[in-house]
Design a protein around this motif. Structure first.
Motif, PDB file in Angstrom:
ATOM      1  N   ALA A 269       0.839  -1.198   0.000  1.00  0.00           N
ATOM      2  CA  ALA A 269       0.000   0.000   0.000  1.00  0.00           C
ATOM      3  C   ALA A 269       0.873   1.246   0.000  1.00  0.00           C
ATOM      4  N   ALA A 270       0.415   2.249  -0.742  1.00  0.00           N
ATOM      5  CA  ALA A 270       1.184   3.489  -0.818  1.00  0.00           C
ATOM      6  C   ALA A 270       0.879   4.343   0.399  1.00  0.00           C
ATOM      7  N   GLY A 271       1.835   5.124   0.796  1.00  0.00           N
ATOM      8  CA  GLY A 271       1.573   6.025   1.907  1.00  0.00           C
ATOM      9  C   GLY A 271       2.794   6.223   2.746  1.00  0.00           C
ATOM     10  N   PRO A 272       3.065   7.471   3.098  1.00  0.00           N
ATOM     11  CA  PRO A 272       4.253   7.718   3.901  1.00  0.00           C
ATOM     12  C   PRO A 272       4.060   7.208   5.329  1.00  0.00           C
TER      13      PRO A 272
ATOM     14  N   ALA B  62       6.921  -5.228  16.228  1.00  0.00           N
ATOM     15  CA  ALA B  62       8.050  -4.505  15.655  1.00  0.00           C
ATOM     16  C   ALA B  62       8.487  -5.154  14.341  1.00  0.00           C
ATOM     17  N   LEU B  63       8.477  -6.482  14.325  1.00  0.00           N
ATOM     18  CA  LEU B  63       8.819  -7.181  13.086  1.00  0.00           C
ATOM     19  C   LEU B  63       7.825  -6.822  11.981  1.00  0.00           C
ATOM     20  N   ALA B  64       6.554  -6.755  12.358  1.00  0.00           N
ATOM     21  CA  ALA B  64       5.524  -6.391  11.383  1.00  0.00           C
ATOM     22  C   ALA B  64       5.766  -4.973  10.882  1.00  0.00           C
ATOM     23  N   GLY B  65       6.110  -4.085  11.819  1.00  0.00           N
ATOM     24  CA  GLY B  65       6.370  -2.702  11.446  1.00  0.00           C
ATOM     25  C   GLY B  65       7.507  -2.615  10.442  1.00  0.00           C
ATOM     26  N   TYR B  66       8.556  -3.388  10.698  1.00  0.00           N
ATOM     27  CA  TYR B  66       9.705  -3.407   9.797  1.00  0.00           C
ATOM     28  C   TYR B  66       9.290  -3.958   8.427  1.00  0.00           C
ATOM     29  N   ALA B  67       8.487  -5.026   8.454  1.00  0.00           N
ATOM     30  CA  ALA B  67       8.114  -5.694   7.206  1.00  0.00           C
ATOM     31  C   ALA B  67       7.232  -4.821   6.325  1.00  0.00           C
ATOM     32  N   VAL B  68       6.305  -4.083   6.918  1.00  0.00           N
ATOM     33  CA  VAL B  68       5.349  -3.333   6.092  1.00  0.00           C
ATOM     34  C   VAL B  68       5.699  -1.855   5.993  1.00  0.00           C
ATOM     35  N   GLY B  69       6.684  -1.411   6.770  1.00  0.00           N
ATOM     36  CA  GLY B  69       7.080  -0.011   6.693  1.00  0.00           C
ATOM     37  C   GLY B  69       6.267   0.898   7.587  1.00  0.00           C
ATOM     38  N   ALA B  70       5.935   0.423   8.789  1.00  0.00           N
ATOM     39  CA  ALA B  70       5.205   1.256   9.745  1.00  0.00           C
ATOM     40  C   ALA B  70       6.123   1.593  10.905  1.00  0.00           C
ATOM     41  N   ASP B  71       5.950   2.794  11.464  1.00  0.00           N
ATOM     42  CA  ASP B  71       6.824   3.155  12.578  1.00  0.00           C
ATOM     43  C   ASP B  71       6.043   3.366  13.872  1.00  0.00           C
TER      44      ASP B  71
ATOM     45  N   TRP C 246      -6.771   6.719  10.709  1.00  0.00           N
ATOM     46  CA  TRP C 246      -6.654   8.059  10.124  1.00  0.00           C
ATOM     47  C   TRP C 246      -6.440   7.997   8.608  1.00  0.00           C
ATOM     48  N   GLY C 247      -7.076   7.007   8.013  1.00  0.00           N
ATOM     49  CA  GLY C 247      -7.021   6.893   6.559  1.00  0.00           C
ATOM     50  C   GLY C 247      -5.733   6.271   6.025  1.00  0.00           C
ATOM     51  N   CYS C 248      -4.812   5.907   6.927  1.00  0.00           N
ATOM     52  CA  CYS C 248      -3.534   5.353   6.475  1.00  0.00           C
ATOM     53  C   CYS C 248      -3.600   3.826   6.411  1.00  0.00           C
ATOM     54  N   PRO C 249      -2.768   3.228   5.566  1.00  0.00           N
ATOM     55  CA  PRO C 249      -2.714   1.763   5.525  1.00  0.00           C
ATOM     56  C   PRO C 249      -2.381   1.214   6.911  1.00  0.00           C
TER      57      PRO C 249
END
Lengths: 548, 176, 237, 166
Positions: free
Chosen positions: A186-189, A223-232, A316-319
């Motif tokens: 999914a796109a999104g900063p 944390a692993l999930a965050g790393y994998a999908v690009g979430a902080d 908040w509308g984010c992935p």
């Protein structure tokens, strides 16, 4: 924190434990605490101190599983389990260390309850002190996170989860790897991770136990999930009804932050990940993804139609990636041992293990973890020890208010997502309530409908009105005042609510009625035509009362 | 050909539906030629007869007399029509349903009474806990909502029935 | 910027949608009727009333037309015996939930619930009436809210929040205990946030929100202002 | 911070408002901190009333109706003050199967109160929980914050009697 530092902690822990000659592990999960496990812990500590014993450690650990026999104390290295321990027993237990165990308290570990289980999610449960980061690290905690961050790219992490075949442990069983892939693509900063710990099924306490017994494991998975999908950023949504789990989770977050395992530049990499706890406030529907998001945003927990799915537009509308506690708890071992290893456990379409909260009319109530594909009979009669008081098994309820009642003829069916769905129930989050002949199945259906009626969020018409109407009809069947027309209406409402409700809560709310109608229709008929409750549970009005 | 035996019954309602029935005006003559009105508030007959082909019920079921009557009528009727919102939905009589029976009687016969305030125990039939539509007690074959249903609609429905057809289910009829 | 056009099928007819349009938008443009209750042009759709559910070929689930966006080649069925039955049952559920006495309602003849029943051929309500005891709040100088006639469509909540910006209305409780409220569930007349604009009254599909002193024939709701306001505001910003 | 410059004054000098304000500040006085803020109020004052709801609404810049809507959506929140003692009877499936209803019946018989009610002398409130996750010890009750499991109706009654009498 870098891998070397983790190793240093492990070494220090190993060294420290080498000095420990003997360890008294006292279960400090909510179940044992409620029968004064905390007093047992204090009494044992006082006893050891007063005898000035060297090399004896008394510590609190997570859930030891057999809640029915608590408070539990596990003595290592002898590996002796004591049950129903009271503070007064402390002297005897300490005196027996190194010698013969205290016979009156011993609980055999050679029974199927312990032998037939397989621990992945609960591997540390009862083995580590959930309030110490070091203890988790010494049991290979955060090893997967450190390795992935320093050696593997995010797509590799997703690929590993895909290879494991892990499916969501929250209810519907959506493949976890696919979900991760969707969010990763999914796109999104800005993206978010949400850990769903709103364990709302009445009769389920798996998530509570995992959070109380091994909170760092869930944080590592997130944390692993965050790393994998690009979430902080991640949120853990926990029920306010679980104060101990909340306390331990907050404690674990603080420890991890301090150790540099959460926060900025984890393991000296560019990866940043923060976790916040959000308290639920008593709304079952918040287990539904979109309602959960609304609740994290501070709003009424009402679901919205999907699509768009949270993976595209969530918090908040984010992935947003939403997995439940048990799903995240499976991630560290999958990363450590490999997806292939995990896929080797369980059945073709349901991999790994499942944690169940075994309760109701069964001898050994408690928390169990079993490989997928085990039969219901093995769970209830071997691990669970069968039905107490010589009564006869009638049904087992899985999946809570969204699940169904499974009768005796399916006891040899393997426990996996698809088999359970085939008989009209669901895996659900893992509540498993055993019922014997003393339960009236119409009354049970009424119980669940009452639950759905009070938990319906009120947004869509079929669920809001339908659950209230179905509950009224079930009440009048139980009271012996219903007619066959009422039964037909009940079935029509089940169909309408199932196919027209907005969210999963509404769509599945007729399941307990549908399965009991399918397998125990004769009980409904007995109430309606003979004005009789076969189990003797319902207070049937006499015919004279009915006409008055 | 023998005439169709028709009855009309007046339960808890304002009789407006019966009035609307009479509003069929000159068409009443045509209908009268085809039916035998065997029981009705409009005719002098004390006992509900056996073997009635069509009974038209106005009003909700509110008291024990209503209930007894509607059960009795159903037994002796081939086709039963609920005419008007009171019979179909309980309508205005049902507006007392949010109060308990005792509160209601006290308000009507004690608090608002000018003379001799007391809750009657005789003559007036005991109220049911709630005023409910006819189909919650007996099977209803034809529903004709409206407050009252328009005379044209009543005529069309009755005419269909007299000619041996079930009324057109797509015809528009609405509450209120 | 070119807008993507999606072609798909509604009830056997080829139709096209511009980006962002829902199935309901396209159906309306093509004069294909789909019943609705909670949806109202100019307000965000919520997919709550479920009467606009449609069938999509090769999809097991029924989807609400008001929020579902078509995809290329999708085959939508807006009317079938199954859908009619569900719509009827849902309408009956609404009638059973509160105390809708059409005969004495000021919206008799202009009520969306009433005409929904009429159009669907609901001649009686097969689910038992619940007869809840509900209040009428007439404390506002110009308007009345009668909870007996409310179907919880949330149009008033949305118009007050999205268009007027006052957010006087919200929903309290849950399940069958839900109720629309003003401010801290206080009498409407004492609300500090209400601007008395009357938008909520005019978007209300039933006689739950009405103007005081209006006779049955006069209490016609006007909702044309909504799309107009929306367009004006969009062009303004 | 902008929100701080126009900070809403606490309704009274009661020190507990500071606890509530701390939680709201921790969430940057943002709307998504609403549920956490209501938790803080309930923890500090025992229940939510109009005064606290207005304070939270004003501090977080939320419409009062929205705050009221959230407060009544979640059953964990209560808008009524509780009695001196509380008894929460778990109504999870396992507890129900093992006779939680009998416990409720017994309480009603002894004290004349149903779930959600408080005795006229304000001594005891009885509540239900949908599941407190202690299914292994069903039926479970929480009396004044302390959980007890595997109780019969008689034992629970005794237990309550001891607490209320004390």
């Amino acid at each position: 924190m870098i891998p070397d530092e983790l190793k240093a902690i492990t070494d220090a822990e190993t060294e420290a434990s080498a000095k420990v000659r003997c360890r008294l592990n006292v279960c400090m999960a909510a179940g044992c605490q409620s029968c004064h496990g905390d007093k047992v812990l204090k009494a044992l500590q006082a006893e050891v101190a007063s005898r000035k014993l060297e090399g004896v450690e008394v510590r609190g650990v997570g859930c030891l599983g057999l809640c029915a026999e608590g408070p539990l104390v596990l003595v290592d290295p002898e590996h002796v389990l004591y049950q129903r321990v009271q503070a007064e027993d402390a002297a005897d237990i300490v005196a027996a260390l190194g010698g013969k165990p205290v016979k009156r308290l011993v609980c055999s570990l050679e029974t199927p309850f312990f032998k037939r289980q397989k621990f992945i999610v609960l591997e540390n449960s009862g083995k580590i002190n959930p309030e110490r980061l070091e203890d988790y690290v010494a049991h290979r905690g955060y090893e997967a996170l450190a390795t992935c961050l320093t050696e593997r790219q995010p797509p590799e992490v997703v690929a590993e989860v895909l290879a494991s075949g892990l499916r969501g442990r929250g209810g519907a069983g959506f493949p976890t790897g696919l979900k991760w892939q969707m969010v990763a693509k999914a796109a999104g900063p800005k993206k978010y991770i949400i850990c769903n710990g709103d364990e709302g099924d009445p009769g389920a306490f798996m998530d509570r136990s995992v959070l109380e017994s091994d909170p760092h494991r869930v944080l590592e998975g997130m944390a692993l999930a965050g790393y994998a999908v690009g979430a902080d950023h991640g949120y853990v949504y926990v029920r306010a009804e679980y104060p101990l789990a909340v306390k331990r989770l907050n404690n674990a977050i603080k420890q991890a932050q301090k150790a540099g395992l959460l926060g900025p530049s984890i393991c000296d990499t560019a990866f940043t990940f923060n976790v916040e706890v959000r308290l639920g406030a008593g709304a079952f529907v918040c287990g539904e993804e979109t309602a959960l998001i609304a609740s994290v945003e501070g709003r009424r927990g009402q679901p919205r139609p999907r699509p768009p799915f949270p993976a595209e537009a969530g918090l908040w509308g984010c992935p947003t990636l939403i997995n439940n506690v048990e799903t995240f708890a499976n991630i560290p071992p999958i990363m450590r041992e490999g997806g292939k290893w995990f896929a080797g456990i369980g059945t073709e379409k349901s991999k790994g293990t499942k944690v169940f909260a075994l309760a109701g009319r069964v001898c050994n109530t408690g928390l169990i973890e079993v490989p997928m594909g085990i039969t219901l009979r093995e769970i209830i009669f071997d691990i669970g020890g069968g039905i107490p008081e010589g009564r006869k098994f009638k049904a087992v309820q899985t999946g809570g208010p969204s699940g169904g009642c499974i009768p005796e003829q399916f006891l040899d069916m393997p426990v996996d997502y698809d088999s359970l769905a085939k008989v009209g129930s669901i895996m659900g989050s893992g509540g498993m309530i055993v019922m014997d002949e003393s339960s009236c199945m119409v009354d049970v259906a009424k119980f669940f409908m009452e639950f759905c009626r009070t938990e319906s969020c009120g947004k869509c018409v079929p669920c809001r009105v339908g659950t209230a109407q179905m509950h009224n009809l079930l009440s009048s069947i139980c009271a012996g005042t219903a007619t066959m027309d009422d039964l037909a209406l009940l079935e029509r409402l089940c169909d309408t609510v199932k196919f027209t409700s907005l969210c999963g809560l509404g769509q599945s709310s007729p399941n307990p009625v549908l399965t009991t109608l399918r397998y125990f229709r004769h009980e409904y008929l007995a109430h309606i035509t003979d004005k009789r409750c076969p189990a003797g549970v319902c207070n049937i009005h006499s015919l004279a009362e009915v006409h008055a | 050909m023998s005439k169709v035996r028709v009855a009309t019954v007046w339960l808890d309602g304002c009789s407006g539906c019966h009035m609307s029935f009479l509003d069929m005006d000159e068409r009443l003559l045509a209908v009268a030629g085809m039916i035998d009105l065997v029981y009705s508030p409009l005719v002098d007959c004390k006992v509900f007869p056996e073997q009635v082909d069509l009974t038209i019920v106005e009003g909700a079921v509110s008291n024990e007399d209503d209930l007894h009557k509607v059960l009795h009528v159903r037994q002796r009727t081939k086709l039963l029509m609920a005419l008007g919102d009171c019979a179909v939905t309980s309508n205005v009589p049902g507006m007392r349903n949010y109060f308990t029976r005792d509160d209601l009687l006290r308000r009507a016969y004690v608090e608002n009474a000018q003379v001799n305030p007391s809750i009657p125990t005789e003559v007036i039939p005991p109220l049911l806990p709630k005023s409910r539509p006819v189909h919650e007690f007996v099977k209803v074959d034809i529903f004709l909502p409206g407050c009252p249903p328009h005379a044209d609609l009543i005529f069309k429905t009755v005419a269909d029935l007299l000619e041996g057809r079930l009324p057109d289910s797509t015809q528009k009829a609405r509450f209120g | 910027m070119s807008t993507a056009i999606i072609t798909f099928i509604i009830d056997g007819r080829d139709v096209s949608a511009r980006e962002g349009q829902t199935i309901l938008d396209v159906a309306r443009e093509n004069d294909i009727p789909i019943p609705t209750l909670c949806s109202l042009q100019g307000l965000h759709p919520v997919g709550a009333c479920r009467v606009c559910l449609v069938e999509i070929k090769n999809t097991p689930k029924l989807l609400p037309a008001c929020v579902t966006r078509p995809s290329e080649g999708m085959e939508v069925i807006t009317d079938s015996e199954r859908l009619r039955q569900y719509r009827k049952t849902i309408t009956e559920m609404l009638f059973s939930e509160r105390n809708h006495v059409c005969a004495v309602c000021v919206s008799n003849g202009h009520c969306e619930l009433q005409s929904m029943a009429e159009n669907l051929g609901v001649t009686h309500v097969r689910v038992p009436y619940l007869y809840p005891r509900l209040p009428v709040d007439a404390t506002h100088a110009r308007f009345t809210v009668d909870h007996n006639r409310c179907i919880l469509c949330s149009r008033c909540v949305r118009v007050c929040d999205e268009v007027e910006g006052a957010h006087t209305w919200d929903m309290q409780g849950r399940g069958v205990d839900c109720r629309v409220i003003t401010d801290l569930k206080q009498p409407w007349g004492t609300s500090e946030s209400c601007t008395s604009c009357g938008k909520c009254v005019h978007v209300c599909p039933t006689g739950a929100l009405t103007e005081k002193g209006k006779a049955v024939a006069e209490m016609v709701k006007r909702t044309q202002f909504l799309p107009y306001l929306k367009t004006m505001r969009e062009s303004w910003s | 911070m902008a929100a701080d410059s126009s900070k809403i004054a606490a309704p009274s000098a009661d020190k507990r408002w500071r606890l509530v304000d701390n939680v709201m500040r921790r969430h940057g006085y943002r709307a998504d901190g609403l549920i956490e803020s209501l938790h803080a109020v309930q923890e500090s004052f025992g229940y939510l009333d109009d005064v606290s709801l207005r304070f939270v609404a004003a501090s977080l810049r939320l419409p009062p109706s929205k705050v009221y809507g959230v407060a009544t959506f979640y059953h964990f929140f209560t808008l009524k003050p509780q009695g001196e003692h509380t008894c929460v009877v778990c109504l999870g499936t396992a507890c129900y199967i093992k006779g939680a209803q009998k416990i409720l019946d017994r309480i009603e018989q002894d004290y004349g109160i149903k779930p959600g009610e408080t005795t006229p002398d304000n001594k005891l409130s009885v509540l239900t929980a949908r599941c407190i996750g202690s299914c292994g010890l069903a039926p479970a009750v929480v009396i004044d914050g302390t959980m007890s499991g595997k109780l019969t109706a008689d034992e629970t009654a005794e237990h309550i009697c001891r607490c209320v009498g004390a």
